[in-house]
Design a protein around this motif. Structure first.
Motif, PDB file in Angstrom:
ATOM      1  N   LEU A  91       0.701  -1.213  -0.049  1.00 35.39           N
ATOM      2  CA  LEU A  91      -0.047  -0.045  -0.088  1.00 35.39           C
ATOM      3  C   LEU A  91       0.805   1.182   0.055  1.00 35.39           C
ATOM      4  N   LEU A  92       1.833   1.122   0.732  1.00 29.68           N
ATOM      5  CA  LEU A  92       2.952   2.431   0.753  1.00 29.68           C
ATOM      6  C   LEU A  92       3.550   2.758  -0.699  1.00 29.68           C
ATOM      7  N   ALA A  93       3.804   1.591  -1.436  1.00 33.51           N
ATOM      8  CA  ALA A  93       4.163   1.771  -2.601  1.00 33.51           C
ATOM      9  C   ALA A  93       3.344   2.307  -3.324  1.00 33.51           C
ATOM     10  N   PHE A  94       2.188   1.898  -3.384  1.00 26.11           N
ATOM     11  CA  PHE A  94       1.138   2.505  -4.326  1.00 26.11           C
ATOM     12  C   PHE A  94       0.775   3.941  -4.011  1.00 26.11           C
ATOM     13  N   VAL A  95       0.822   4.231  -2.760  1.00 28.34           N
ATOM     14  CA  VAL A  95       0.371   5.630  -2.322  1.00 28.34           C
ATOM     15  C   VAL A  95       1.556   6.490  -2.741  1.00 28.34           C
ATOM     16  N   THR A  96       3.107   6.093  -2.713  1.00 27.77           N
ATOM     17  CA  THR A  96       4.234   6.699  -3.464  1.00 27.77           C
ATOM     18  C   THR A  96       3.971   7.090  -4.715  1.00 27.77           C
ATOM     19  N   ALA A  97       3.787   5.900  -5.396  1.00 32.08           N
ATOM     20  CA  ALA A  97       3.454   6.078  -6.922  1.00 32.08           C
ATOM     21  C   ALA A  97       2.517   6.912  -7.273  1.00 32.08           C
ATOM     22  N   LEU A  98       1.354   6.783  -6.678  1.00 28.05           N
ATOM     23  CA  LEU A  98       0.245   7.653  -7.166  1.00 28.05           C
ATOM     24  C   LEU A  98       0.391   9.081  -6.643  1.00 28.05           C
ATOM     25  N   GLY A  99       0.804   9.336  -5.469  1.00 28.96           N
ATOM     26  CA  GLY A  99       1.255  10.883  -5.100  1.00 28.96           C
ATOM     27  C   GLY A  99       2.394  11.561  -6.346  1.00 28.96           C
ATOM     28  N   ALA A 100       3.353  10.587  -6.561  1.00 31.61           N
ATOM     29  CA  ALA A 100       4.354  11.480  -7.472  1.00 31.61           C
ATOM     30  C   ALA A 100       3.658  11.377  -8.705  1.00 31.61           C
ATOM     31  N   GLY A 101       2.790  10.606  -9.137  1.00 27.29           N
ATOM     32  CA  GLY A 101       2.175  10.417 -10.298  1.00 27.29           C
ATOM     33  C   GLY A 101       1.185  11.580 -10.404  1.00 27.29           C
ATOM     34  N   LEU A 102       0.370  11.856  -9.520  1.00 27.91           N
ATOM     35  CA  LEU A 102      -0.752  13.108  -9.533  1.00 27.91           C
ATOM     36  C   LEU A 102       0.133  14.464  -9.915  1.00 27.91           C
ATOM     37  N   TRP A 103       1.254  14.691  -9.304  1.00 30.28           N
ATOM     38  CA  TRP A 103       1.964  15.768  -9.405  1.00 30.28           C
ATOM     39  C   TRP A 103       2.548  15.769 -10.773  1.00 30.28           C
ATOM     40  N   LEU A 104       3.142  14.619 -11.258  1.00 32.39           N
ATOM     41  CA  LEU A 104       3.867  14.700 -12.546  1.00 32.39           C
ATOM     42  C   LEU A 104       2.835  14.970 -13.596  1.00 32.39           C
ATOM     43  N   SER A 105       1.586  14.267 -13.598  1.00 31.57           N
ATOM     44  CA  SER A 105       0.486  14.050 -14.603  1.00 31.57           C
ATOM     45  C   SER A 105      -0.184  15.507 -14.965  1.00 31.57           C
ATOM     46  N   ALA A 106      -0.288  16.144 -13.602  1.00 33.05           N
ATOM     47  CA  ALA A 106      -0.940  17.674 -13.851  1.00 33.05           C
ATOM     48  C   ALA A 106       0.185  18.606 -14.384  1.00 33.05           C
ATOM     49  N   LEU A 107       1.369  18.358 -13.868  1.00 39.37           N
ATOM     50  CA  LEU A 107       2.354  19.250 -14.406  1.00 39.37           C
ATOM     51  C   LEU A 107       2.529  18.971 -15.979  1.00 39.37           C
ATOM     52  N   ASN A 108       2.506  17.738 -16.475  1.00 35.87           N
ATOM     53  CA  ASN A 108       2.730  17.404 -17.709  1.00 35.87           C
ATOM     54  C   ASN A 108       1.646  18.084 -18.843  1.00 35.87           C
ATOM     55  N   VAL A 109       0.350  18.330 -18.257  1.00 35.64           N
ATOM     56  CA  VAL A 109      -0.397  18.795 -18.898  1.00 35.64           C
ATOM     57  C   VAL A 109      -0.138  20.446 -19.267  1.00 35.64           C
ATOM     58  N   GLN A 110       0.711  20.898 -18.367  1.00 30.16           N
ATOM     59  CA  GLN A 110       0.817  22.327 -18.483  1.00 30.16           C
ATOM     60  C   GLN A 110       2.370  22.461 -19.126  1.00 30.16           C
ATOM     61  N   TYR A 111       3.210  21.521 -18.710  1.00 28.06           N
ATOM     62  CA  TYR A 111       4.543  21.806 -19.273  1.00 28.06           C
ATOM     63  C   TYR A 111       4.885  20.441 -20.049  1.00 28.06           C
ATOM     64  N   ARG A 112       4.786  20.105 -21.233  1.00 20.57           N
ATOM     65  CA  ARG A 112       5.175  19.019 -21.722  1.00 20.57           C
ATOM     66  C   ARG A 112       6.749  18.512 -21.625  1.00 20.57           C
ATOM     67  N   ASP A 113       7.446  19.542 -21.227  1.00 20.23           N
ATOM     68  CA  ASP A 113       8.903  19.030 -20.708  1.00 20.23           C
ATOM     69  C   ASP A 113       9.108  17.956 -19.657  1.00 20.23           C
ATOM     70  N   VAL A 114       7.910  17.713 -18.878  1.00 19.74           N
ATOM     71  CA  VAL A 114       7.795  16.802 -17.970  1.00 19.74           C
ATOM     72  C   VAL A 114       8.222  15.427 -18.244  1.00 19.74           C
ATOM     73  N   ARG A 115       7.645  15.244 -19.638  1.00 20.37           N
ATOM     74  CA  ARG A 115       7.897  13.865 -19.811  1.00 20.37           C
ATOM     75  C   ARG A 115       9.269  13.376 -20.360  1.00 20.37           C
ATOM     76  N   TYR A 116      10.171  14.379 -20.369  1.00 20.28           N
ATOM     77  CA  TYR A 116      11.560  14.306 -20.750  1.00 20.28           C
ATOM     78  C   TYR A 116      12.306  14.207 -19.386  1.00 20.28           C
ATOM     79  N   VAL A 117      11.744  14.963 -18.449  1.00 23.93           N
ATOM     80  CA  VAL A 117      12.337  14.873 -17.076  1.00 23.93           C
ATOM     81  C   VAL A 117      12.076  13.688 -16.029  1.00 23.93           C
ATOM     82  N   VAL A 118      10.790  12.901 -16.669  1.00 21.33           N
ATOM     83  CA  VAL A 118      10.560  11.758 -15.860  1.00 21.33           C
ATOM     84  C   VAL A 118      11.580  10.744 -15.853  1.00 21.33           C
ATOM     85  N   PRO A 119      12.046  10.248 -17.120  1.00 21.82           N
ATOM     86  CA  PRO A 119      13.136   9.213 -16.858  1.00 21.82           C
ATOM     87  C   PRO A 119      14.573   9.477 -16.157  1.00 21.82           C
ATOM     88  N   PHE A 120      14.791  10.747 -16.307  1.00 23.16           N
ATOM     89  CA  PHE A 120      15.845  11.181 -15.472  1.00 23.16           C
ATOM     90  C   PHE A 120      15.872  10.948 -14.098  1.00 23.16           C
TER      91      PHE A 120
END
Length: 289
Positions: free
Chosen positions: A178-207
């Motif tokens: 559950l803790l792994a799920f919460v961590t993945a979802l928490g980070a995913g919510l931040w990055l998914s919302a940011l990715n809508v505004q700034y498409r640079d996020v998709r290049y940052v995520v692998p790094f």
């Protein structure tokens, strides 16, 4: 298209003979409205099923990729960190020491990468139909449970091969998942919302994933750090998850201890902050995506 998360109020400008309502976006920080998510639970189920089918559609090896990724990474880590660098493995054979950490890590990493691009990938759906947009990243992370289950079966086989019998610590296993799920979802919510505004996020995520991997005790034990730094290390939520998995499944003597409490608090803070930020930006998704 900015009528998502709307508030309605009576409009008296129509006179006493008619009733009117003005629909407008909510101002300020909105509530999470988890009850709405519960009303759309069937949609969430179909989104999860869609993501599972799409993930392995027209692939030669299909779901075998869920096992290939952690197994080959384990081989590389065992060669370079186990054989050559002689990294400590807390008295556990290094192959299973690293693989037990890679199982939750791959679940987190795949969830993070897929969730960060989930809104952009569902642009057509977002523009046409209203539903709580939280369902998209949640479904993306949940769909990774299938991959986790397949990789976990291999872990059980390795435990049998090395003669490792789970102890009573196993009762903590659902909490660490559950803790792994919460961590993945928490980070995913931040990055998914940011990715809508700034498409640079998709290049940052692998790094970000690579840095996060080597900042997590996957290839090495957290016992290399002494207290209180080991507890501070728990600010990385995946540090608590990885060490917790090893302790719960392999029975290592190095219990995570206070690190787990710090990791749990950090993961919850990331999830709550990400959810509120996601809901705050949700009204503009259909216009921008």
């Amino acid at each position: 298209m900015t009528t998502l998360m709307c508030s309605t109020e009576r409009d008296d400008t129509l006179g006493s003979e008619g009733l009117g309502f003005r629909i407008q976006p909510e101002s300020g920080w909105t509530s999470l409205d988890l009850q709405e998510m519960w009303r759309y639970r069937e949609l969430l189920y179909f989104l999860v099923w869609r993501d599972i089918k799409v993930r392995y559609k027209q692939t030669a090896l299909g779901a075998a990729w869920a096992v290939i990724q952690p197994v080959f990474t384990m081989v590389v880590f065992s060669l370079f960190f186990g054989k050559l660098a002689k990294i400590s493995s807390d008295g556990i054979p290094y192959p299973i020491f690293s693989y037990a950490a890679l199982v939750p890590w791959c679940f987190f990493d795949n969830g993070l990468n897929l969730a960060s691009n989930s809104l952009v990938g569902s642009a057509n759906l977002i523009k046409k139909v209203y539903f709580p947009r939280l369902a998209i990243p949640i479904a993306t992370v949940l769909s990774g449970v299938v991959d986790f289950a397949l990789a976990f079966i291999v872990l059980l086989g390795m435990m049998f091969y090395f003669g490792i019998v789970p102890t009573m610590n196993l009762i903590w296993f659902p909490f660490f998942l559950l803790l792994a799920f919460v961590t993945a979802l928490g980070a995913g919510l931040w990055l998914s919302a940011l990715n809508v505004q700034y498409r640079d996020v998709r290049y940052v995520v692998p790094f970000l994933s690579q840095i996060w991997l080597f900042s997590t005790p996957v290839a090495y034990p957290s016992t290399l750090l002494s207290e209180p730094w080991r507890t501070v290390y728990g600010l990385n939520p995946m540090a608590g998850v990885v060490e917790g998995f090893r302790w719960a499944l392999l029975g290592t003597e190095t219990a995570p201890g206070p690190m787990i409490a710090v990791s749990a608090l950090a993961a919850c803070a990331m999830l709550v902050g990400g959810a509120y930020y996601f809901r705050r930006m949700e009204a503009s998704f259909a216009d921008v995506v």
